[in-house]
Design a protein around this motif. Sequence first.
Motif, PDB file in Angstrom:
ATOM      1  N   TRP A   1       0.837  -1.202   0.000  1.00  0.00           N
ATOM      2  CA  TRP A   1       0.000   0.000   0.000  1.00  0.00           C
ATOM      3  C   TRP A   1       0.877   1.258   0.000  1.00  0.00           C
ATOM      4  O   TRP A   1       0.644   2.206  -0.761  1.00  0.00           O
ATOM      5  CB  TRP A   1      -0.925   0.011   1.228  1.00  0.00           C
ATOM      6  CG  TRP A   1      -1.944   1.108   1.132  1.00  0.00           C
ATOM      7  CD1 TRP A   1      -1.739   2.448   1.347  1.00  0.00           C
ATOM      8  CD2 TRP A   1      -3.313   0.976   0.746  1.00  0.00           C
ATOM      9  NE1 TRP A   1      -2.891   3.156   1.127  1.00  0.00           N
ATOM     10  CE2 TRP A   1      -3.877   2.257   0.755  1.00  0.00           C
ATOM     11  CE3 TRP A   1      -4.121  -0.108   0.394  1.00  0.00           C
ATOM     12  CZ2 TRP A   1      -5.218   2.507   0.429  1.00  0.00           C
ATOM     13  CZ3 TRP A   1      -5.458   0.130   0.080  1.00  0.00           C
ATOM     14  CH2 TRP A   1      -5.983   1.425   0.099  1.00  0.00           C
TER      15      TRP A   1
ATOM     16  N   HIS B   1       2.279   2.409  -3.363  1.00  0.00           N
ATOM     17  CA  HIS B   1       1.334   3.068  -4.267  1.00  0.00           C
ATOM     18  C   HIS B   1       0.859   4.402  -3.715  1.00  0.00           C
ATOM     19  O   HIS B   1       0.575   5.334  -4.471  1.00  0.00           O
ATOM     20  CB  HIS B   1       0.173   2.128  -4.577  1.00  0.00           C
ATOM     21  CG  HIS B   1       0.640   0.926  -5.355  1.00  0.00           C
ATOM     22  ND1 HIS B   1       1.042   1.016  -6.665  1.00  0.00           N
ATOM     23  CD2 HIS B   1       0.828  -0.355  -4.991  1.00  0.00           C
ATOM     24  CE1 HIS B   1       1.438  -0.185  -7.090  1.00  0.00           C
ATOM     25  NE2 HIS B   1       1.321  -1.027  -6.084  1.00  0.00           N
ATOM     26  N   SER B   2       0.803   4.493  -2.400  1.00  0.00           N
ATOM     27  CA  SER B   2       0.371   5.758  -1.799  1.00  0.00           C
ATOM     28  C   SER B   2       1.438   6.838  -2.017  1.00  0.00           C
ATOM     29  O   SER B   2       1.125   7.996  -2.306  1.00  0.00           O
ATOM     30  CB  SER B   2       0.108   5.539  -0.308  1.00  0.00           C
ATOM     31  OG  SER B   2      -0.539   6.644   0.232  1.00  0.00           O
TER      32      SER B   2
ATOM     33  N   ALA C   1       1.228   8.026  -5.562  1.00  0.00           N
ATOM     34  CA  ALA C   1       0.113   8.959  -5.758  1.00  0.00           C
ATOM     35  C   ALA C   1       0.455  10.331  -5.167  1.00  0.00           C
ATOM     36  O   ALA C   1       0.191  11.381  -5.788  1.00  0.00           O
ATOM     37  CB  ALA C   1      -1.148   8.401  -5.096  1.00  0.00           C
TER      38      ALA C   1
ATOM     39  N   ARG D   1      -4.471  -5.719  -5.599  1.00  0.00           N
ATOM     40  CA  ARG D   1      -4.412  -4.699  -6.653  1.00  0.00           C
ATOM     41  C   ARG D   1      -5.766  -4.514  -7.331  1.00  0.00           C
ATOM     42  O   ARG D   1      -6.163  -3.402  -7.646  1.00  0.00           O
ATOM     43  CB  ARG D   1      -3.382  -5.162  -7.689  1.00  0.00           C
ATOM     44  CG  ARG D   1      -2.813  -4.063  -8.519  1.00  0.00           C
ATOM     45  CD  ARG D   1      -1.574  -4.477  -9.281  1.00  0.00           C
ATOM     46  NE  ARG D   1      -1.627  -5.801  -9.860  1.00  0.00           N
ATOM     47  CZ  ARG D   1      -0.753  -6.770  -9.597  1.00  0.00           C
ATOM     48  NH1 ARG D   1       0.250  -6.558  -8.775  1.00  0.00           N
ATOM     49  NH2 ARG D   1      -0.862  -7.950 -10.163  1.00  0.00           N
ATOM     50  N   SER D   2      -6.485  -5.635  -7.520  1.00  0.00           N
ATOM     51  CA  SER D   2      -7.739  -5.512  -8.266  1.00  0.00           C
ATOM     52  C   SER D   2      -8.855  -4.908  -7.405  1.00  0.00           C
ATOM     53  O   SER D   2      -9.896  -4.530  -7.927  1.00  0.00           O
ATOM     54  CB  SER D   2      -8.182  -6.879  -8.789  1.00  0.00           C
ATOM     55  OG  SER D   2      -8.460  -7.717  -7.689  1.00  0.00           O
TER      56      SER D   2
ATOM     57  N   TRP E   1      -8.226  -2.543  -4.592  1.00  0.00           N
ATOM     58  CA  TRP E   1      -7.910  -1.344  -3.822  1.00  0.00           C
ATOM     59  C   TRP E   1      -7.161  -0.325  -4.664  1.00  0.00           C
ATOM     60  O   TRP E   1      -6.331  -0.697  -5.494  1.00  0.00           O
ATOM     61  CB  TRP E   1      -7.031  -1.702  -2.619  1.00  0.00           C
ATOM     62  CG  TRP E   1      -7.708  -2.605  -1.646  1.00  0.00           C
ATOM     63  CD1 TRP E   1      -7.637  -3.963  -1.623  1.00  0.00           C
ATOM     64  CD2 TRP E   1      -8.575  -2.226  -0.573  1.00  0.00           C
ATOM     65  NE1 TRP E   1      -8.394  -4.455  -0.579  1.00  0.00           N
ATOM     66  CE2 TRP E   1      -8.984  -3.403   0.076  1.00  0.00           C
ATOM     67  CE3 TRP E   1      -9.043  -0.998  -0.080  1.00  0.00           C
ATOM     68  CZ2 TRP E   1      -9.829  -3.411   1.179  1.00  0.00           C
ATOM     69  CZ3 TRP E   1      -9.884  -0.998   1.023  1.00  0.00           C
ATOM     70  CH2 TRP E   1     -10.280  -2.189   1.637  1.00  0.00           C
ATOM     71  N   GLN E   2      -7.442   0.933  -4.383  1.00  0.00           N
ATOM     72  CA  GLN E   2      -6.681   1.986  -5.034  1.00  0.00           C
ATOM     73  C   GLN E   2      -6.145   2.937  -3.966  1.00  0.00           C
ATOM     74  O   GLN E   2      -6.889   3.750  -3.417  1.00  0.00           O
ATOM     75  CB  GLN E   2      -7.569   2.741  -6.025  1.00  0.00           C
ATOM     76  CG  GLN E   2      -6.740   3.611  -6.927  1.00  0.00           C
ATOM     77  CD  GLN E   2      -7.591   4.498  -7.811  1.00  0.00           C
ATOM     78  OE1 GLN E   2      -8.797   4.296  -7.946  1.00  0.00           O
ATOM     79  NE2 GLN E   2      -6.966   5.516  -8.381  1.00  0.00           N
TER      80      GLN E   2
ATOM     81  N   ALA F   1      -8.496   8.560  -4.371  1.00  0.00           N
ATOM     82  CA  ALA F   1      -9.369   7.398  -4.193  1.00  0.00           C
ATOM     83  C   ALA F   1     -10.068   7.488  -2.837  1.00  0.00           C
ATOM     84  O   ALA F   1     -11.266   7.197  -2.707  1.00  0.00           O
ATOM     85  CB  ALA F   1      -8.559   6.119  -4.288  1.00  0.00           C
TER      86      ALA F   1
ATOM     87  N   LYS G   1     -14.085   7.762  -2.077  1.00  0.00           N
ATOM     88  CA  LYS G   1     -14.753   6.753  -1.265  1.00  0.00           C
ATOM     89  C   LYS G   1     -15.588   7.402  -0.156  1.00  0.00           C
ATOM     90  O   LYS G   1     -16.725   7.018   0.075  1.00  0.00           O
ATOM     91  CB  LYS G   1     -13.694   5.824  -0.651  1.00  0.00           C
ATOM     92  CG  LYS G   1     -14.197   4.440  -0.410  1.00  0.00           C
ATOM     93  CD  LYS G   1     -13.151   3.583   0.240  1.00  0.00           C
ATOM     94  CE  LYS G   1     -12.401   2.730  -0.756  1.00  0.00           C
ATOM     95  NZ  LYS G   1     -11.432   1.835  -0.083  1.00  0.00           N
TER      96      LYS G   1
ATOM     97  N   HIS H   1      -6.875   3.801   4.112  1.00  0.00           N
ATOM     98  CA  HIS H   1      -6.716   5.230   3.792  1.00  0.00           C
ATOM     99  C   HIS H   1      -6.495   6.029   5.079  1.00  0.00           C
ATOM    100  O   HIS H   1      -5.679   6.949   5.125  1.00  0.00           O
ATOM    101  CB  HIS H   1      -7.949   5.759   3.067  1.00  0.00           C
ATOM    102  CG  HIS H   1      -8.256   5.034   1.784  1.00  0.00           C
ATOM    103  ND1 HIS H   1      -7.515   5.195   0.650  1.00  0.00           N
ATOM    104  CD2 HIS H   1      -9.218   4.123   1.474  1.00  0.00           C
ATOM    105  CE1 HIS H   1      -8.012   4.437  -0.330  1.00  0.00           C
ATOM    106  NE2 HIS H   1      -9.040   3.768   0.154  1.00  0.00           N
TER     107      HIS H   1
END
Length: 480
Positions: free
Chosen positions: A55, A58-59, A62, A201-202, A204-205, A210, A214, A244
Amino acid sequence: MSKRFNTGIVWFRRDLRLTDNPALHEAVSACKHVVPLWLDSLDGDWAPGAASRWWLHHSLEALAADMSACGASLVLRDGDALEQLRAIIADTGADAVFWNRLYEPAAIKRDTAIKQSLREAGTAVSSHNAALLSEPWQIMTKSNTPYKVFTAYWRTAQSGLQLREALPAPAKIPAPKSQLASLPLSHFDLLPSVDWAAGIRSRWQPGEHAALGKINRFSKAAVRDYDETRDFPAVDGVSRLSPHLHFGEVSPHQIWQAVRQQHDIDDEGSRVFLSEIGWREFAHYVLYHFPHTSDDVMYQKYADFPWREDAADLIRAWERGATGVPIVDAGMRQLWHTGWMHNRVRMIVASFLVKNIRAHWLHGARWFWDTLIDADLPANSMGWQWSAGSGADAAPYFRIFNPQRQGERFDKDGDYVRRWVPEIAALPNRFIHQPWAAPDKVARAADFTPGKDYPLPIVDLAESRDAALAAFKSLKEAAS
Ligand code: FAD
């Protein structure tokens, strides 16, 4: 407008967002130049586990993209935090450092020492609250002791709540004149070398956009029925905001405001949902005031509980979702494949580990730590000690969940179990939570052989319950 500081460093940690970020906000208004920095100094006993690291990768990606849209580049460094801060101060002439507070004991120790050293060297340091609605030291009983019970804590916390509007994201982050050396994100090896993360991955973003999307969707619709739907794992009734929130891609203030903008103050769904945000606050509060509770029982009277020492195979079956108890296995497989598990099922699998298997709660806390994308020291420690009966405001030990009944109650039609335990999907509802009890004829019709297609229960539910109660009784007798 004249600025107080020439160059300020904003040290990002678990506040990976641009909106409602008090440290960033202050730095941008007080400094001519701002260096946004992320430092990998995440070591020690509770360094992030594998799913958290996925996580985080990717965070950070971003955050760096959002930052470059504001004209700045996120500087990535590793190594000793104080040394790295000093090096950047030497390179840029920075005269101030800003950060948002962390509340775990190891982080408090480290940050306090860094603050003192930097200040002694003449650098201004400014720390902020970006993660909580109230600071843990602000809420105390009348006798000035910390609360140990949630309802009393939350009553006091809510009565003094100082809600504020979310701070806007800066339109521009004024970069320093010269570019600073930065490591590539790949340097930190946050992604797994064998790609086991496809299921995560499929679903969570990571990242602030994101997270805001949400909250927006959840506060407009689902929160209204939250009080009725939150306990049913097959229903999409909870927010899934936990990762998050853990990484600070949103703040609790933003969540509070979003819910209140859409809903009435007396609306039961939003009241219950906001009280869960309260539990998150309480978890931070408890770990702040009782820092030993990440590794040790809150109350010493539970310290000598006779945990089973010979449970390695049983623990392994629990981890793999192969206990033969469908709701437990469904939860453990959901965790393994998606990095997340529904709260009701977390309580069921935790109870099964500590009470039916009688394995030490730290085995479970460690497994969750490595596999959850929302692994969070305060919430995880509290959840596990709650289940073990040894923490603040915990479930009494003698209340032992019967996982079969929990399944029949909260997954009545078996949809959740069928999704994650397809081996038994063809069984009729009556046996979906107790496949071991299916008569031969029923099992044959479902093309299911108990003990072959799916394990028989690794412990007898009634016997293991009695053994747990006896173990608890022995503890009480020893104490009296
Ligand atoms: P929602 O029901 O939508 O709740 C909204 C938010 O409130 C959550 O995102 C979370 O931040 C907070 N929250 C809700 N319930 C709790 C709770 N019981 N304690 C503290 N905060 C809460 N939560 C984590 O964030 N990280 C963990 O490592 C963690 N470990 C747990 C271990 C056990 C054994 C148990 C029983 C619970 C644990 N929880 C943990 C709490 C809870 O299960 C999750 O926060 C929740 O399931 C996350 O899903 P959600 O975001 O959809 O929650």
